[in-house]
Design a protein around this motif. Structure first.
Motif, PDB file in Angstrom:
ATOM      1  N   GLY A 218       9.928  -5.612  -3.540  1.00 36.78           N
ATOM      2  CA  GLY A 218      10.804  -6.759  -3.774  1.00 36.78           C
ATOM      3  C   GLY A 218      10.725  -7.732  -2.609  1.00 36.78           C
ATOM      4  O   GLY A 218      10.554  -8.949  -2.794  1.00 36.78           O
ATOM      5  N   ALA A 219      10.804  -7.203  -1.388  1.00 35.66           N
ATOM      6  CA  ALA A 219      10.765  -8.074  -0.213  1.00 35.66           C
ATOM      7  C   ALA A 219       9.379  -8.688  -0.041  1.00 35.66           C
ATOM      8  O   ALA A 219       9.253  -9.886   0.256  1.00 35.66           O
ATOM      9  CB  ALA A 219      11.146  -7.274   1.034  1.00 35.66           C
ATOM     10  N   ALA A 220       8.330  -7.884  -0.269  1.00 33.04           N
ATOM     11  CA  ALA A 220       6.967  -8.407  -0.107  1.00 33.04           C
ATOM     12  C   ALA A 220       6.704  -9.527  -1.101  1.00 33.04           C
ATOM     13  O   ALA A 220       6.133 -10.569  -0.753  1.00 33.04           O
ATOM     14  CB  ALA A 220       5.949  -7.273  -0.300  1.00 33.04           C
ATOM     15  N   THR A 221       7.132  -9.320  -2.359  1.00 34.04           N
ATOM     16  CA  THR A 221       6.929 -10.342  -3.379  1.00 34.04           C
ATOM     17  C   THR A 221       7.749 -11.586  -3.055  1.00 34.04           C
ATOM     18  O   THR A 221       7.308 -12.711  -3.261  1.00 34.04           O
ATOM     19  CB  THR A 221       7.333  -9.802  -4.765  1.00 34.04           C
ATOM     20  OG1 THR A 221       6.775  -8.497  -4.913  1.00 34.04           O
ATOM     21  CG2 THR A 221       6.830 -10.682  -5.865  1.00 34.04           C
ATOM     22  N   ALA A 222       8.943 -11.375  -2.515  1.00 43.26           N
ATOM     23  CA  ALA A 222       9.812 -12.508  -2.194  1.00 43.26           C
ATOM     24  C   ALA A 222       9.163 -13.396  -1.132  1.00 43.26           C
ATOM     25  O   ALA A 222       9.247 -14.621  -1.209  1.00 43.26           O
ATOM     26  CB  ALA A 222      11.171 -12.005  -1.713  1.00 43.26           C
ATOM     27  N   ILE A 223       8.501 -12.794  -0.142  1.00 44.78           N
ATOM     28  CA  ILE A 223       7.978 -13.640   0.935  1.00 44.78           C
ATOM     29  C   ILE A 223       6.526 -14.051   0.742  1.00 44.78           C
ATOM     30  O   ILE A 223       6.060 -14.965   1.398  1.00 44.78           O
ATOM     31  CB  ILE A 223       8.166 -12.987   2.334  1.00 44.78           C
ATOM     32  CG1 ILE A 223       7.456 -11.639   2.435  1.00 44.78           C
ATOM     33  CG2 ILE A 223       9.632 -12.854   2.672  1.00 44.78           C
ATOM     34  CD1 ILE A 223       7.645 -10.974   3.784  1.00 44.78           C
ATOM     35  N   ALA A 224       5.809 -13.389  -0.176  1.00 45.34           N
ATOM     36  CA  ALA A 224       4.387 -13.738  -0.298  1.00 45.34           C
ATOM     37  C   ALA A 224       3.932 -13.912  -1.747  1.00 45.34           C
ATOM     38  O   ALA A 224       2.747 -14.150  -1.983  1.00 45.34           O
ATOM     39  CB  ALA A 224       3.527 -12.678   0.379  1.00 45.34           C
ATOM     40  N   GLY A 225       4.814 -13.817  -2.720  1.00 47.42           N
ATOM     41  CA  GLY A 225       4.410 -13.952  -4.110  1.00 47.42           C
ATOM     42  C   GLY A 225       3.750 -12.688  -4.629  1.00 47.42           C
ATOM     43  O   GLY A 225       3.779 -11.651  -3.965  1.00 47.42           O
ATOM     44  N   GLY A 226       3.140 -12.802  -5.801  1.00 47.18           N
ATOM     45  CA  GLY A 226       2.546 -11.607  -6.415  1.00 47.18           C
ATOM     46  C   GLY A 226       1.129 -11.366  -5.916  1.00 47.18           C
ATOM     47  O   GLY A 226       0.246 -12.188  -6.128  1.00 47.18           O
ATOM     48  N   ILE A 227       0.919 -10.250  -5.227  1.00 51.77           N
ATOM     49  CA  ILE A 227      -0.414  -9.913  -4.712  1.00 51.77           C
ATOM     50  C   ILE A 227      -0.821  -8.575  -5.298  1.00 51.77           C
ATOM     51  O   ILE A 227      -0.139  -7.572  -5.090  1.00 51.77           O
ATOM     52  CB  ILE A 227      -0.414  -9.830  -3.167  1.00 51.77           C
ATOM     53  CG1 ILE A 227      -0.030 -11.186  -2.585  1.00 51.77           C
ATOM     54  CG2 ILE A 227      -1.785  -9.404  -2.655  1.00 51.77           C
ATOM     55  CD1 ILE A 227       0.133 -11.194  -1.082  1.00 51.77           C
ATOM     56  N   GLY A 228      -1.928  -8.577  -6.052  1.00 52.71           N
ATOM     57  CA  GLY A 228      -2.316  -7.369  -6.777  1.00 52.71           C
ATOM     58  C   GLY A 228      -3.321  -6.517  -6.031  1.00 52.71           C
ATOM     59  O   GLY A 228      -3.863  -6.925  -5.008  1.00 52.71           O
ATOM     60  N   PHE A 229      -3.529  -5.322  -6.545  1.00 45.84           N
ATOM     61  CA  PHE A 229      -4.628  -4.426  -6.204  1.00 45.84           C
ATOM     62  C   PHE A 229      -4.503  -3.692  -4.877  1.00 45.84           C
ATOM     63  O   PHE A 229      -5.103  -2.638  -4.705  1.00 45.84           O
ATOM     64  CB  PHE A 229      -5.988  -5.137  -6.256  1.00 45.84           C
ATOM     65  CG  PHE A 229      -6.550  -5.153  -7.639  1.00 45.84           C
ATOM     66  CD1 PHE A 229      -7.056  -3.998  -8.186  1.00 45.84           C
ATOM     67  CD2 PHE A 229      -6.536  -6.296  -8.390  1.00 45.84           C
ATOM     68  CE1 PHE A 229      -7.552  -3.993  -9.469  1.00 45.84           C
ATOM     69  CE2 PHE A 229      -7.016  -6.295  -9.686  1.00 45.84           C
ATOM     70  CZ  PHE A 229      -7.538  -5.140 -10.222  1.00 45.84           C
ATOM     71  N   VAL A 230      -3.721  -4.246  -3.913  1.00 50.20           N
ATOM     72  CA  VAL A 230      -3.593  -3.554  -2.632  1.00 50.20           C
ATOM     73  C   VAL A 230      -2.965  -2.173  -2.858  1.00 50.20           C
ATOM     74  O   VAL A 230      -3.406  -1.173  -2.303  1.00 50.20           O
ATOM     75  CB  VAL A 230      -2.745  -4.381  -1.643  1.00 50.20           C
ATOM     76  CG1 VAL A 230      -2.563  -3.635  -0.336  1.00 50.20           C
ATOM     77  CG2 VAL A 230      -3.404  -5.726  -1.408  1.00 50.20           C
ATOM     78  N   GLY A 231      -1.946  -2.137  -3.727  1.00 51.20           N
ATOM     79  CA  GLY A 231      -1.210  -0.899  -3.969  1.00 51.20           C
ATOM     80  C   GLY A 231      -2.033   0.191  -4.621  1.00 51.20           C
ATOM     81  O   GLY A 231      -1.759   1.372  -4.463  1.00 51.20           O
TER      82      GLY A 231
ATOM     83  N   ALA B  70       0.819  -1.211   0.000  1.00 49.38           N
ATOM     84  CA  ALA B  70       0.000   0.000   0.000  1.00 49.38           C
ATOM     85  C   ALA B  70       0.854   1.262   0.000  1.00 49.38           C
ATOM     86  O   ALA B  70       0.592   2.212  -0.745  1.00 49.38           O
ATOM     87  CB  ALA B  70      -0.931  -0.019   1.213  1.00 49.38           C
ATOM     88  N   VAL B  71       1.915   1.271   0.817  1.00 52.08           N
ATOM     89  CA  VAL B  71       2.791   2.448   0.855  1.00 52.08           C
ATOM     90  C   VAL B  71       3.497   2.618  -0.487  1.00 52.08           C
ATOM     91  O   VAL B  71       3.640   3.736  -1.005  1.00 52.08           O
ATOM     92  CB  VAL B  71       3.809   2.319   2.006  1.00 52.08           C
ATOM     93  CG1 VAL B  71       4.932   3.330   1.859  1.00 52.08           C
ATOM     94  CG2 VAL B  71       3.098   2.509   3.336  1.00 52.08           C
ATOM     95  N   SER B  72       3.915   1.509  -1.086  1.00 51.25           N
ATOM     96  CA  SER B  72       4.583   1.600  -2.387  1.00 51.25           C
ATOM     97  C   SER B  72       3.636   2.154  -3.437  1.00 51.25           C
ATOM     98  O   SER B  72       4.049   2.952  -4.287  1.00 51.25           O
ATOM     99  CB  SER B  72       5.089   0.222  -2.823  1.00 51.25           C
ATOM    100  OG  SER B  72       5.998  -0.277  -1.876  1.00 51.25           O
ATOM    101  N   GLY B  73       2.371   1.725  -3.382  1.00 50.69           N
ATOM    102  CA  GLY B  73       1.391   2.260  -4.318  1.00 50.69           C
ATOM    103  C   GLY B  73       1.252   3.765  -4.161  1.00 50.69           C
ATOM    104  O   GLY B  73       1.263   4.509  -5.142  1.00 50.69           O
TER     105      GLY B  73
END
Lengths: 260, 350
Positions: free
Chosen positions: B264-277, B86-89
Motif C-alpha cells: 500500500g505504501a509503495a504503491t502510494a509513493i511510486a504507483g503500480g510497479i509490476g514483476f519485482v514481487g 520483493a518482501v511482499s512477494g
C-alpha cells in the motif's frame, strides 16, 4: 495416557464419528483399525486438534481441544496420510522443519534420517524422491519433533495415519519396528492401520471402528477375532496361525461375495 | 548469480551460500546506489562528487542540490519501494504455498489502484487541492480492499487461503469495473495522470515521500524474517504446520497485514510497479534455496538493488526525458520470468 470420551464429529452436517471412547497407554502401540469410511482418520484428526469435536479428550491430562498449539507440539507429533511440500526443499530441510517447535531438540536430523533408512539423502531435493522415501522423510521429521520418547511433561506421543501405506514390505516392517521401539522406550503410539497382520504383530491394544462407532477396544486377542472382524469388515475373515510370527489374517475370498 | 543446485551438493553448503548471498547482494546494492547517485539529466557525475569531497573543496551549491534534494531522496524511495515489493512477494508466495503468487492476490493492488483513480478523477471536486491526495487515497484503498478480503475469507477464527485467493479475484474485477467507469468519465489530463500512475515512477520522489513510506515499509522489512520459520512449515500444509507448533492463523494475519502496509505504501509513493514481487524471490530461490528466514531479508536487498537499477536505466535510456519505471521492470521482468518457468518445467512435471 490418552483418554477420549464420547468423541463426536460432524462434517458437512453428517455425523462421521459418534460417541467414540478410546484409551491409549504409553509404552505400547495402540492401533485403530476398521473398514474404509469407518472414521479412523477422522478420529486421529480430531485427537490431533484438526477438527471441531464434542466430547472430552486429554493427552497426559491436558485437554486437547483447548491446549495451545506449541504445548501440543511438544507432546505429540502427527504423521498425516498425505503431505505435499510446496517448495523444492532438500530432504534435510524438510526434516529440520520438525525442529522449530521441538521440546528438547534431542534428536539430530541426520540421525533421524539414518533411523528411517535414508542416510546419505540429506542434500537430495525432496520432490525427486519416491513416494515411499517421502513418507519416511516425514517419519524422520516427526521423530525429530518429538525427540526422546519421554520428556519432562511425561511420555510423548506419535500419532500415525497409515504409516506404512506407501511402503514396500521391508520398509513396512522397519517403520513398525521404529514405532514399536519408540513405545518400548516409554513413549505412546497411536496408529491408524489397514494391515491386520502388522497390527497383530506390533500393537498391544486395538480399537476397532465401524460406521463411525467403536465396536471393540482391548488387547489384540480380544479384538482381532474372526467374528468381530468379519462383522466389522462385512467380509469373512479367519484367523490363521503362522509358525513364526504368531498369527496372520486372511479374508476368505469365496465367501466375500455372499456377504454383500 | 543464478547458481544451479546440483543434487549431490552438501546441504550445509546451501545454508552457507544463503549467508554469502546476503553479502554479495549488499555489494550489488552498493553498486546500484552509486550508479544511481552518479547519473542523471543534470550532468553531475559521481566522479565530480567524490572529487569534491576528497579534495576538501566541498561541493558547489548546484551539485549539493542535485545530490541531496533530487538523487538521494529518489534513491531512498527506490530502495524502500523495491524492498517492500520483493518482501511482499516472498510473503505471499509462502502464504499461498505457490511460487507464482504475487502481492496483488490480497487485493491491495486493485484497492490502491481504485483509490488512486478516484483521487485523480474526482479529486478536482474537493474544495481544497493537495499533492498528497493520490498517495493517501491509494494507501487507504489498498488497506480497505485487504481488510474486506480478510474478513470475507475468515470463518470461525480460521482464514481460508483459497477463499482469500478467489475473493481477491472477484474484488479485483469489481475494482477494475469501477476504475473503468471513472476512466470513462475522466478528461484528457486526468487520463494522462492515470496512465503514468499505473505504470509507476520514481520521478516525483522527495524526502517527504520517503518519510511517508518509511513507517509502513521499514517495520515489515525488519519483522518479516521472523515469519520465515512459520512460512517454511506452512509449505507442509496448515495442519502439519499447526502440529509442529506454529500459530498458523497469526502467521496468516501478520503476512496479509504486512503486505497491505508495505505494498500500500509503495504503491502510494511510486504507483503500480509490476514483476519485482515475483521475479526477486524466484531468482533467490534458484540461487540459495527456499528457506524463508534467509529468503525474506535477501529479497529486501535484491528488490532494492533491482528497483534502483531499473530506475537508473529508466532515467538514462531516453535522457533527458525518462521512461515510467513499471515499463522497465516489465521489459526486464517478463522475459526473466518466462525463462525461469521454462527452466523449471521439467522439475515441476517430475
Amino acid at each position: 495416557m490418552l483418554v477420549a470420551e464420547g468423541i463426536t464429529v460432524s462434517l458437512s452436517g453428517r455425523r462421521v464419528l459418534e460417541g467414540v471412547d478410546l484409551t491409549a497407554r504409553p509404552g505400547e502401540v495402540t492401533a485403530i483399525v476398521g473398514p474404509n469410511g469407518s472414521g479412523k482418520t477422522t478420529l486421529l484428526k480430531a485427537l490431533s486438534g484438526d477438527l471441531p469435536m464434542s466430547g472430552a479428550a486429554t493427552l497426559n491430562g491436558i485437554a486437547i481441544a483447548s491446549a495451545p498449539v506449541w504445548q501440543m507440539a511438544a507432546l505429540r507429533a502427527v504423521l498425516a496420510q498425505q503431505i505435499t511440500v510446496s517448495f523444492p526443499f532438500t530432504v534435510l530441510e524438510v526434516v529440520r522443519l520438525g525442529l522449530t517447535a521441538s521440546a528438547g531438540r534431542e534428536t539430530d536430523p541426520r540421525q533421524a534420517l539414518a533411523r528411517v533408512g535414508l542416510a546419505g539423502y540429506e542434500a537430495r531435493p525432496y520432490p525427486h524422491l519416491s513416494g515411499g522415501e517421502q513418507a519416511r522423510v516425514h517419519l524422520a521429521r516427526v521423530l525429530v519433533q518429538l525427540g526422546a520418547p519421554v520428556g519432562p511433561g511425561g511420555p510423548r506421543w506419535l500419532f500415525l495415519d497409515e504409516p506404512v501405506a506407501a511402503l514396500d514390505i521391508g520398509h513396512q516392517l522397519q517403520v513398525m519396528q521404529l514405532a514399536h521401539d519408540f513405545a518400548r522406550a516409554g513413549g505412546g503410539v497411536l496408529a491408524v492401520m489397514h494391515d491386520l497382520n502388522l497390527t497383530a504383530r506390533f500393537a498391544r491394544s486395538v480399537a476397532l471402528l465401524a460406521g463411525g462407532r467403536l465396536v471393540a477396544q482391548g488387547g489384540v486377542d480380544a479384538v482381532l477375532r474372526d467374528d468381530t472382524l468379519s462383522a466389522a469388515y462385512r467380509c469373512p475373515i479367519r484367523l490363521n496361525c503362522a509358525p513364526e510370527s504368531g498369527r496372520w489374517y486372511l479374508p476368505q475370498m469365496a465367501g466375500a461375495l455372499d456377504a454383500h | 548469480m543464478t547458481v544451479t543446485l546440483a543434487a549431490g551438493q552438501p546441504e550445509v553448503d546451501r545454508r552457507a551460500r544463503g549467508a554469502r548471498a546476503t553479502w554479495a547482494l549488499l555489494v550489488l546494492l552498493g553498486f546500484a546506489a552509486l550508479a544511481a547517485l552518479g547519473s542523471g539529466a543534470s550532468g553531475v557525475s559521481l566522479g565530480a562528487v567524490l572529487l569534491g569531497i576528497w579534495s576538501g573543496e566541498g561541493l558547489d551549491a548546484r551539485t549539493q542540490l542535485v545530490l541531496f534534494e533530487i538523487r538521494l531522496p529518489r534513491l531512498a524511495v527506490g530502495m524502500l519501494v523495491g524492498a517492500a515489493l520483493a518482501v511482499s512477494g516472498a510473503l505471499m508466495q509462502g502464504l499461498f504455498r505457490n511460487p507464482l503468487a504475487d502481492p496483488g492476490l490480497v487485493g491491495v493492488g486493485a484497492g490502491s489502484g481504485l483509490g488512486a483513480v478516484v483521487a485523480i478523477v474526482l479529486g478536482g471536486l474537493l474544495p481544497f487541492q493537495t499533492p498528497w491526495l493520490v498517495p493517501v487515497a491509494a494507501f487507504a484503498g489498498g488497506w480497505c480492499a485487504t481488510l474486506i478480503l480478510y474478513r470475507v475469507a475468515t470463518r470461525q477464527g480460521r482464514t481460508s487461503v483459497a477463499m482469500l485467493l478467489l475473493a481477491g479475484i472477484a474484488l479485483a474485477a469489481l475494482a477494475g469495473a469501477i476504475t473503468g467507469i471513472l476512466i470513462y468519465l475522466a478528461d484528457d489530463n486526468e487520463l494522462r495522470d492515470l496512465t503514468f500512475w499505473s505504470m509507476g515512477s520514481l520521478a516525483g520522489s522527495n524526502w517527504d515521500k520517503a518519510v511517508l513510506g518509511l513507517p509502513f515499509i521499514l517495520p515489515v522489512l525488519l519483522f518479516a524474517p521472523l515469519l520465515g520459520g512459520g512460512l517454511n512449515a506452512l509449505s507442509l500444509g496448515e495442519a502439519a504446520a499447526r502440529h509442529i507448533g506454529h500459530p498458523v492463523e497469526r502467521i496468516k494475519l501478520l503476512s496479509v497485514l504486512g503486505v497491505a502496509a508495505a505494498v500500500g505504501a509503495a504503491t502510494a509513493i511510486a504507483g503500480g510497479i509490476g514483476f519485482v514481487g515475483i521475479v526477486v524471490p524466484h531468482l533467490l530461490r534458484l540461487a540459495t534455496g527456499t528457506d524463508h528466514t534467509r529468503l525474506l531479508p535477501n529479497a529486501a536487498i535484491l528488490g532494492a538493488a533491482l528497483l534502483v537499477g531499473a530506475d537508473t536505466l529508466a532515467r538514462l535510456v531516453v535522457a533527458p526525458a525518462e521512461l515510467p519505471i513499471g515499463i522497465i521492470t516489465a521489459i526486464l521482468g517478463a522475459p526473466v520470468f518466462l525463462w525461469i518457468l521454462l527452466r523449471q518445467a521439467p522439475l515441476a512435471e517430475a
